[in-house]
Scaffold this motif. Structure first.
Motif, PDB file in Angstrom:
ATOM      1  N   ARG A   1       0.846  -1.202   0.000  1.00 53.80           N
ATOM      2  CA  ARG A   1       0.000   0.000   0.000  1.00 53.80           C
ATOM      3  C   ARG A   1       0.889   1.263   0.000  1.00 53.80           C
ATOM      4  O   ARG A   1       0.822   2.099   0.883  1.00 53.80           O
ATOM      5  N   PRO A   2       1.747   1.390  -0.986  1.00 52.22           N
ATOM      6  CA  PRO A   2       2.642   2.569  -0.986  1.00 52.22           C
ATOM      7  C   PRO A   2       1.903   3.888  -1.202  1.00 52.22           C
ATOM      8  O   PRO A   2       2.429   4.961  -0.912  1.00 52.22           O
ATOM      9  N   GLU A   3       0.689   3.811  -1.732  1.00 54.56           N
ATOM     10  CA  GLU A   3      -0.052   5.037  -2.017  1.00 54.56           C
ATOM     11  C   GLU A   3      -0.728   5.640  -0.790  1.00 54.56           C
ATOM     12  O   GLU A   3      -1.222   6.773  -0.830  1.00 54.56           O
ATOM     13  N   VAL A   4      -0.757   4.905   0.320  1.00 55.24           N
ATOM     14  CA  VAL A   4      -1.425   5.395   1.535  1.00 55.24           C
ATOM     15  C   VAL A   4      -0.581   6.508   2.163  1.00 55.24           C
ATOM     16  O   VAL A   4       0.634   6.374   2.315  1.00 55.24           O
ATOM     17  N   GLN A   5      -1.219   7.596   2.530  1.00 56.29           N
ATOM     18  CA  GLN A   5      -0.534   8.719   3.175  1.00 56.29           C
ATOM     19  C   GLN A   5      -0.796   8.690   4.680  1.00 56.29           C
ATOM     20  O   GLN A   5      -1.938   8.487   5.116  1.00 56.29           O
ATOM     21  N   LEU A   6       0.280   8.934   5.439  1.00 57.34           N
ATOM     22  CA  LEU A   6       0.206   8.936   6.899  1.00 57.34           C
ATOM     23  C   LEU A   6       0.488  10.336   7.428  1.00 57.34           C
ATOM     24  O   LEU A   6       1.158  11.149   6.791  1.00 57.34           O
ATOM     25  N   GLN A   7      -0.020  10.593   8.625  1.00 60.04           N
ATOM     26  CA  GLN A   7       0.288  11.834   9.321  1.00 60.04           C
ATOM     27  C   GLN A   7       0.572  11.530  10.781  1.00 60.04           C
ATOM     28  O   GLN A   7       0.180  10.493  11.308  1.00 60.04           O
ATOM     29  N   PHE A   8       1.278  12.484  11.440  1.00 64.94           N
ATOM     30  CA  PHE A   8       1.829  12.213  12.764  1.00 64.94           C
ATOM     31  C   PHE A   8       1.506  13.365  13.706  1.00 64.94           C
ATOM     32  O   PHE A   8       1.364  14.521  13.296  1.00 64.94           O
ATOM     33  N   SER A   9       1.429  13.014  14.986  1.00 58.41           N
ATOM     34  CA  SER A   9       1.203  14.012  16.031  1.00 58.41           C
ATOM     35  C   SER A   9       1.941  13.577  17.286  1.00 58.41           C
ATOM     36  O   SER A   9       2.095  12.377  17.550  1.00 58.41           O
ATOM     37  N   PHE A  10       2.427  14.594  18.071  1.00 51.18           N
ATOM     38  CA  PHE A  10       3.232  14.332  19.258  1.00 51.18           C
ATOM     39  C   PHE A  10       2.535  14.931  20.482  1.00 51.18           C
ATOM     40  O   PHE A  10       1.889  15.991  20.397  1.00 51.18           O
ATOM     41  N   PHE A  11       2.745  14.280  21.617  1.00 46.99           N
ATOM     42  CA  PHE A  11       2.038  14.663  22.843  1.00 46.99           C
ATOM     43  C   PHE A  11       2.986  14.618  24.034  1.00 46.99           C
ATOM     44  O   PHE A  11       3.953  13.845  24.063  1.00 46.99           O
ATOM     45  N   ARG A  12       2.679  15.518  25.009  1.00 48.58           N
ATOM     46  CA  ARG A  12       3.349  15.489  26.316  1.00 48.58           C
ATOM     47  C   ARG A  12       2.280  15.667  27.384  1.00 48.58           C
ATOM     48  O   ARG A  12       1.598  16.704  27.422  1.00 48.58           O
ATOM     49  N   ASP A  13       2.136  14.651  28.215  1.00 51.05           N
ATOM     50  CA  ASP A  13       1.154  14.710  29.314  1.00 51.05           C
ATOM     51  C   ASP A  13      -0.206  15.176  28.803  1.00 51.05           C
ATOM     52  O   ASP A  13      -0.806  16.135  29.328  1.00 51.05           O
TER      53      ASP A  13
END
Length: 717
Positions: free
Chosen positions: A237-249
């Motif tokens: 599935r190379p066409e799938v796009q991902l996104q990311f998010s970061f958290f602290r407490d």
């Protein structure tokens, strides 16, 4: 025996890496570890994970490029190495199958079921998280299945009645179980309702659970840190796009969701310590996964090497400039409190708390009182650290100087000693004073303390003029206002000059007495004397002297002098002797005499009119010649001199008749005296009012009447 030997050699060769070193045959792990090569892909043909017993299924293994591996492929069944073959094999037995090619890691396990049942439920393969999957309810060839119904976890799926296959949307990796029911006809006679075995759809991971990587788990306060959310997307599935998010407490970091798996934090502070994790999801938001938490503790560094810097450099300021006090530390982290102090003051000049290794304090428009010694302090909870002392000097520019004159008396005279004093009331010494007269430099003098400076002049007449001075202490020169000086010069002995129309002055001439002193301050008052009798006076406000005019008579002969005075002492001229000569007339036979008449600006005066009446009175009518004694008024001529009018007089032949009319003719004369008057011209543009105005001034005209002796001509006899 030869066949077994060849198989052994093949196995050994496939277990060698490209460098010829021996490689171990990997065991099938439960999941792929982060950082290893991408997984191989295992495909089924036909694409169903369940088949009837006795059917064949072809397995194909693809590497990184998803193209079939051309060299040996490792095949595993139930986590054990099964055989080494090419990329495609056929199977007839149930089990969990995996494969691996050179350059890729083990594929996900695929369970292939060969069933003895008459009714089976088949699911398409491969299926990934969030995909739509096709379910097919299938009976054996000798049994015809109809009235198919599909179920999930024992509940009938909507709109699934009597369909050969259905589509289930967006499946997930859960434990849901699916089955189907159908009515089967045996030998076209007997109908039996059958149930398939429950089926777990084999949903593969679209991407791995993310792992949070940090550049340091114990960063120094104030230092940057990088967070990386690592995962791996399925190569199918190379066409799938991902996104990311970061958290602290539970607090979102940065701007929220981003397509970048990295987050740069410019500086970490003690309050940034806590639990960190990241999340990864598809942009369609249907699949989301979260990493494990990581504990991060930020370390604080105490401040050290506190330094104070002054701008402008070296602490040399000019009054009115802005001063900047810069307090800095060589080391230290976190929130630092800076403070500034001046010697002699109890309270600090200012305080600032900020996350920085330096801070500035601005002092606007420094004054003389801002001079002194300064220091600063820095503290980040470990105690204040002080800087060294710095001396600040404030210099004051000079103010506009004031120029004053100091002389022995109120009015400066030639020969006096004049002191020019220049002083600026404000300004840092030393101050250089320069003195000017009419913008020409006279000299200069330096003052190392207050009180100004002076310059002396021994006054002459040429020292009159405008004076100024300037003051300069290196911070900009200032010029004083101009001050005027007038040096008063006593008058010199005047010179009297007599100016007459000709070389010999005669009665009736206009004499100009001109008196002039070649030196002396103005105004000068000139007095004119005749034999010590005052004739008059005249004032001169500039050079050239003054004049006094006389209309000469015989009494004006004598000694003349003049006197000049400008308030500093009168001076008398030398005496000039002057004589007035009475004019004489010569008798010219057969000619007629033209007598000059002084010109004025109007008609004849009353006396002139009387004279004309007398002449007319003594004239009798007769033929022209001896009978005509007086030329009519219209025969008065002006021979080119605009200031003179002449009357043409004819000789008179006496008879008894005219002697009776003119009693004066009875007298016996040796010489004839002719009376004449100053006549005034008639101008064409004179108005009647101007004529009357001139007539009212006849008293002044009478002063111009004179008598002139005349010798009788031969024709008069």
């Amino acid at each position: 025996m030869p066949m077994l030997l060849w198989l052994l050699l093949l196995i050994l060769s496939e277990q060698m890496d490209y460098n010829g070193t021996r490689a171990s045959v990997p065991k099938a792990p439960r999941r792929e570890q982060s950082g290893v090569a991408p997984k191989a892909v295992l495909l089924l043909d036909p694409p169903w994970s369940t088949a009837f017993k006795g059917e064949k299924v072809t397995l194909t293994c693809s590497g990184i490029s998803q193209s079939p591996a051309r060299r040996g492929t490792f095949w595993y069944r139930d986590e054990k190495l099964w055989e080494i073959q090419h990329n495609a094999i056929q199977i007839r037995e149930s089990g969990n199958y995996q494969c691996k090619t050179r350059g890729s890691s083990l594929s996900d396990a695929v369970h292939v079921e060969f069933s003895h049942d008459s009714l089976i439920l088949q699911a398409s393969h491969p299926v990934f998280e969030g995909d739509n999957v096709t379910l097919r309810c299938q009976g054996k060839e000798n049994e015809k299945a109809r009235e198919k119904v599909y179920y999930k976890d024992g509940k009938q799926l909507p709109n699934s009645y009597n369909l050969d296959f259905i589509t289930v949307n967006s499946v997930s990796r859960d434990n849901s179980k699916y089955h189907c029911t159908a009515t089967c006809t045996i030998l076209s006679i007997v109908s039996i309702k059958r149930n398939s075995k429950p089926l777990n759809i084999q949903v593969q991971e679209l991407f791995l659970h993310p792992v949070l990587r940090v550049s340091s788990s114990t960063p120094i306060e104030g230092s940057p840190m990088t967070l990386i959310c690592e995962t791996q997307l399925s190569p199918q599935r190379p066409e799938v796009q991902l996104q990311f998010s970061f958290f602290r407490d539970s607090q979102t970091l940065g701007s929220g969701w981003s397509t970048s798996p990295e987050l740069q934090i410019p500086a970490m502070w003690t309050e940034d310590s806590g639990s960190y994790w990241c999340e990864t999801e598809t942009v369609t938001h249907n699949i989301r996964k979260r990493s494990l938490t990581s504990q991060i503790r930020v370390q604080r560094v105490p401040v050290s090497n506190v330094n104070l810097e002054i701008q402008p450099t070296r602490g040399q300021l000019i009054e009115g400039e802005n001063m900047v006090l810069i307090c800095s530390v060589a080391q230290g982290s976190g929130t630092v409190t800076f403070s500034w102090h001046k010697e002699g003051r109890v309270r600090s000049l200012g305080r600032k708390t900020q996350r920085s290794l330096l801070a500035e304090l601005h002092v606007l428009m420094v004054k003389e009182s801002d001079a002194g010694r300064y220091y600063c302090a820095a503290d980040n909870v470990h105690g204040p650290i002080l800087s060294r002392w710095i001396q600040v000097t404030v210099r004051i520019p000079v103010s506009h100087p004031i120029l004053t004159f100091r002389a022995p008396r109120v009015q400066a005279l030639v020969g006096d000693l004049l002191e020019l004093h220049c002083e600026s009331l404000r300004g840092s010494p030393p101050i250089l004073y320069r003195f000017y007269r009419e913008d020409v430099t006279l000299g200069n003098s330096s003052a190392t303390s207050g009180g100004g400076a002076s310059f002396n002049l021994s006054l002459t007449a040429e020292h009159s003029g405008n004076y100024s001075c300037d003051a300069d202490n290196g911070l900009g020169a200032q010029h004083s206002h101009g001050v005027s000086l007038r040096v008063t010069v006593p008058v010199s002995r005047p010179i009297l000059t007599l100016r007459a129309p000709g070389a010999q002055a005669v009665v009736g001439d206009l004499l100009e007495l001109h008196c002039e002193s070649l030196r002396g301050s103005f105004p000068i008052l000139y007095w004119f004397y005749h034999e010590d009798d005052t004739l008059g006076k005249s004032s001169a406000h500039s050079g050239g002297g003054a004049s006094f005019n006389l209309s000469l008579t015989t009494e004006h002969s004598g000694n003349y002098s003049c006197e000049a005075d400008n308030g500093l002492g009168a001076q008398r001229s030398e005496v000039v002797t002057f004589s007035v000569t009475a004019p004489s007339t010569q008798e010219l036979p057969g000619t007629e005499q033209a007598l000059p008449l002084r010109e004025s600006r109007g008609w004849c005066s009353a006396s002139s009119a009387l004279l004309l009446l007398l002449l007319l009175c003594c004239t009798t009518p007769g033929p022209r010649g001896n009978q005509e004694d007086f030329l009519p008024l219209e025969h008065l001529v002006n021979p080119g001199d605009s200031n003179l009018i002449y009357s043409h007089i004819w000789s008179i032949q006496h008879t008894k008749e005219n002697s009776a009319n003119c009693p004066t003719m009875h007298q016996e004369h040796k010489e004839l005296t002719v009376l004449y008057s100053e006549l005034k011209k008639k101008y064409p543009d004179d108005s009647a009012g101007e004529a009357r105005s001139r007539g009212r001034a006849h008293e002044d005209d009478e002063e111009n009447y004179e008598n002139m002796p005349r010798v009788l001509l031969a024709s008069d006899h």
